[in-house]
Design a protein around this motif. Structure first.
Motif, PDB file in Angstrom:
ATOM      1  N   VAL A   7       0.866  -1.176   0.000  1.00 20.07           N
ATOM      2  CA  VAL A   7       0.000   0.000   0.000  1.00 20.07           C
ATOM      3  C   VAL A   7       0.899   1.221   0.000  1.00 20.07           C
ATOM      4  CG1 VAL A   7      -1.789   1.236   1.280  1.00 20.07           C
ATOM      5  CG2 VAL A   7      -1.748  -1.278   1.301  1.00 20.07           C
ATOM      6  N   ASN A   8       0.876   1.949  -1.107  1.00 16.85           N
ATOM      7  CA  ASN A   8       1.733   3.126  -1.195  1.00 16.85           C
ATOM      8  C   ASN A   8       0.917   4.362  -0.828  1.00 16.85           C
ATOM      9  OD1 ASN A   8       3.201   5.411  -2.157  1.00 16.85           O
ATOM     10  ND2 ASN A   8       4.502   3.985  -3.293  1.00 16.85           N
ATOM     11  N   GLY A 100      -5.739 -15.147   2.948  1.00 10.78           N
ATOM     12  CA  GLY A 100      -4.511 -15.512   2.235  1.00 10.78           C
ATOM     13  C   GLY A 100      -3.486 -14.387   2.215  1.00 10.78           C
ATOM     14  N   ILE A 101      -3.690 -13.367   3.051  1.00 10.28           N
ATOM     15  CA  ILE A 101      -2.764 -12.218   3.086  1.00 10.28           C
ATOM     16  C   ILE A 101      -1.757 -12.441   4.203  1.00 10.28           C
ATOM     17  CG2 ILE A 101      -2.586  -9.735   3.519  1.00 10.28           C
ATOM     18  CD1 ILE A 101      -5.410  -9.489   2.264  1.00 10.28           C
ATOM     19  N   MET A 102      -0.520 -12.699   3.828  1.00 12.72           N
ATOM     20  CA  MET A 102       0.515 -12.978   4.828  1.00 12.72           C
ATOM     21  C   MET A 102       1.267 -11.720   5.236  1.00 12.72           C
ATOM     22  SD  MET A 102      -0.168 -15.948   5.524  1.00 12.72           S
ATOM     23  CE  MET A 102       1.082 -16.383   6.735  1.00 12.72           C
ATOM     24  N   GLY A 103       1.005 -10.611   4.534  1.00 14.22           N
ATOM     25  CA  GLY A 103       1.637  -9.368   4.949  1.00 14.22           C
ATOM     26  C   GLY A 103       0.995  -8.171   4.262  1.00 14.22           C
ATOM     27  N   ILE A 104       0.849  -7.074   5.015  1.00 10.15           N
ATOM     28  CA  ILE A 104       0.483  -5.784   4.420  1.00 10.15           C
ATOM     29  C   ILE A 104       1.666  -4.867   4.675  1.00 10.15           C
ATOM     30  CG2 ILE A 104      -1.112  -3.836   4.445  1.00 10.15           C
ATOM     31  CD1 ILE A 104      -3.225  -5.578   5.673  1.00 10.15           C
ATOM     32  N   VAL A 105       2.166  -4.240   3.615  1.00 13.37           N
ATOM     33  CA  VAL A 105       3.320  -3.352   3.752  1.00 13.37           C
ATOM     34  C   VAL A 105       2.873  -1.931   3.423  1.00 13.37           C
ATOM     35  CG1 VAL A 105       5.710  -2.949   3.061  1.00 13.37           C
ATOM     36  CG2 VAL A 105       4.732  -5.255   2.880  1.00 13.37           C
ATOM     37  N   ILE A 106       2.920  -1.045   4.420  1.00  9.81           N
ATOM     38  CA  ILE A 106       2.513   0.355   4.220  1.00  9.81           C
ATOM     39  C   ILE A 106       3.780   1.155   3.917  1.00  9.81           C
ATOM     40  CG2 ILE A 106       1.244   2.305   5.200  1.00  9.81           C
ATOM     41  CD1 ILE A 106      -0.435  -0.263   5.114  1.00  9.81           C
ATOM     42  N   GLU A 107       3.800   1.780   2.743  1.00  8.49           N
ATOM     43  CA  GLU A 107       5.004   2.481   2.277  1.00  8.49           C
ATOM     44  C   GLU A 107       4.688   3.961   2.000  1.00  8.49           C
ATOM     45  OE1 GLU A 107       6.732  -1.400  -0.110  1.00  8.49           O
ATOM     46  OE2 GLU A 107       5.776   0.166  -1.302  1.00  8.49           O
TER      47      GLU A 107
END
Ligand code: SF4
Length: 577
Positions: A7-8, A100-107
């Motif tokens: 997520v940018n 099935g979401i093993m990670g959310i990356v907030i950038e």
């Protein structure tokens, strides 16, 4: 089927990607620390666009393994300046895993003053303008539930996160949609605030349990693990009956309950804030009070009760041992009703109760208010949400309060407050406080087990012998447990019942089709710690950061008249394996 969602916040783009090879087979703290170490410049400003905030359920998430739905949050910490993993219960970890979401990356970061909320569903992720900015957690979640419904789970920050205070936490809703479970430590809420992300809404519709390579083997191992948890006296009886507050009387008896800002190891009014008293009061008052409550689906230890006021109306969840200690004995306050209110206020504004409780005690030592002034502390906590200068100072934590008021006795390591066990009387946990890459954190290597509880062996808490090995082994084991998504309290059973660890490994093998041995758990834990230590080194940490404040070596602690006397060279050997 497993995905990473990026997520940018700068471009507002959300993308699903396959798990990159570098992170294959990782979960929870293993994934957050690997990703932060690989993708975040260790010298970056934690509240700037180059930091990343990672949410990751564990390797056993999305299964019927009991107590496996926790979620890890990782980033560079604005409180410590080093790598951070803080984990939480509640529903979001299980919901993400089932999607099935093993990670959310907030950038990146949003434009200054703009707030967004992230809508996550099956194969979908979208940033939309926030509808709950300016609200604390309870009001924010209530408003979100009206819009998105009761089947979703919610991740939010309160005003403390919006103000980017370095003790700010991230709230995760429990099964009843209360934002009462928190990734508390290290200021992770300030990082979410800096990104401009106010809330995450997770719609679990169409999510399902993960496929298992060997279903029958998984079920058999889960059954053995369940039996180990229910058979163990702490997991099966102590925690569900008294919550973690069962430790108040135990630590007081051991002379390791930090009282009046770590000035002594016993509190003469300990009985009035004990788990036994909280249990009795909850039963006597009835109404909305509950003994034995699970913070997430699949929890069978149920350490989290619900605290009623005198009329039986709910105040909030049962405060945990560390919260009762931080605002109780450590501040000289002996009224459980007011401590339950502190806990609710901290959950609402979104701050770490350990960090802020220790900060209030340091403010008391400075004379800002008197030890035992329960109403004064309540007023101070309310100032955090009001955004007054003093509220912001307290909301930035113990080290900030110490610096602001010129206090010498400031209990922090790497800028993070010491939790509820005096390191002079529980020396194994003192080694963990000093050396863990996280800053002072009891959960990173909970030596209280062998030091005080006689779980997993016995090491005299007052002597220096055996503490290095104890802390080392527990730090390694904990890093692994934090990668699985299991609640750390399973460790009591794992340390005492050999089959519990074998059952965990059997579940991992049956889920993923692996042939891991128990030794591989040790290898995984070492690898996570090595990654975290290397990040901290690149961020500028040295051996001097692996030390307790000097006064723990100078001042003897009553009643045992003990000092922290573990040599620096021994502290420096913790990670020599
Ligand atoms: S044991 Fe307590 S902290 Fe752990 S999952 Fe259950 S309720 Fe949550």
């Amino acid at each position: 089927m497993f995905k990473l969602v990026r997520v940018n916040m700068s471009t507002k783009k959300c993308t699903f990607e396959d798990i990159p090879a570098a992170y294959a087979g990782m979960g929870g703290r293993g994934l957050t620390s690997a990703l932060v170490a690989k993708e975040v410049d260790p010298t970056c400003n934690p509240l700037g666009p180059y930091n990343k905030l990672v949410f990751a359920p564990g390797l056993l998430g999305g299964t019927l393994c009991p107590n496996s739905g926790r979620i890890s949050v990782g980033c560079k910490s604005p409180l410590t300046g080093g790598i951070k993993e803080a984990n939480s219960g509640g529903q979001p970890g299980g919901h993400l895993a089932k999607l099935g979401i093993m990670g959310i990356v907030i950038e990146g970061m949003a434009e200054n003053g703009k707030w967004f909320q992230l809508e996550i569903g099956k194969d979908s992720a979208k940033l939309v303008p926030a509808t709950v900015a300016g609200l604390d957690n309870y009001d924010a979640v209530a408003k979100l539930v009206k819009k998105y419904g009761e089947d979703c789970s919610y991740v939010t920050i309160g005003r403390a996160g919006e103000f980017k205070l370095t003790a700010a936490s991230i709230a995760f809703t429990d099964r009843e949609l209360r934002p009462a479970r928190h990734a508390g430590r290290g200021g992770v809420g300030a990082v979410m605030g800096a990104k401009g992300l106010k809330a995450i809404i997770i719609n679990p519709a169409s999510g399902k349990n993960h496929p298992l390579k060997h279903e029958e083997a998984f079920k058999a191992a889960a059954k053995r693990f369940t039996k180990a948890l229910t058979d163990h006296p702490v997991c099966g009886q102590g925690l569900p009956t008294y919550g973690t507050a069962v430790l108040i009387n135990i630590l007081n008896e051991a002379g390791g309950l930090p009282t009046f800002n770590f000035a002594q190891g016993r509190f003469d009014k300990h009985e009035s804030v004990s788990g036994e008293t909280m249990n009795q009061l909850t039963k006597d008052r009835g109404g909305e009070g509950v003994v034995s409550h699970a913070c997430m689906t699949g929890c069978i230890m149920r350490c989290s009760g619900l605290y009623p006021d005198k009329k039986g109306k709910l105040i909030g969840k049962w405060p945990e041992y560390e919260t009762i200690w931080a605002f109780g004995p450590n501040c000289g306050v002996s009224d459980l009703d007011i401590i339950a209110q502190y806990d609710k206020i901290c959950d609402d504004v979104g701050v770490d109760t350990i960090e802020v409780g220790a900060a209030v005690a340091v403010a008391m030592e400075a004379g800002v208010l008197k030890f035992g002034d329960g109403k004064g502390a309540l007023k101070l906590l309310k100032e955090i949400s009001q955004g007054t200068p003093l509220g912001r100072i307290v909301g930035c934590g113990t080290a900030t309060v110490g610096k602001t008021f010129g206090v010498r006795r400031v209990p922090v390591v790497k800028g993070q407050a010491l939790p509820a066990y005096d390191p002079r009387a529980v020396k194994g946990v003192g080694v963990t406080y000093a050396t863990t890459p996280m800053g002072a954190d009891h959960t990173a290597g909970y030596s209280v087990t062998a030091n005080i509880l006689g779980v997993g062996g016995k090491v005299d808490p007052l002597k220096s012998e055996g503490q290095i090995e104890l802390s080392r082994n527990l730090q390694i084991a904990t890093a692994s447990v934090d990668a699985t998504g299991l609640c750390l309290f399973v460790a009591f059973a794992v340390l005492d019942i050999p089959d519990a660890l074998v059952a965990i490994v059997d579940m991992l093998n049956a889920k993923y089709g692996l042939s891991l041995k128990t030794d591989d758990v040790v290898t995984l834990g070492k690898s996570i710690l090595k990654t975290e230590r290397e990040f901290n080194k690149q961020a500028g940490f040295t051996k001097a950061d692996d030390r307790l404040p000097e006064y723990f070596r100078d001042e003897a602690l009553a009643p045992h008249n003990v000092k922290f006397d573990i040599a620096d060279k021994d502290l420096d050997s913790v990670f020599n394996w």
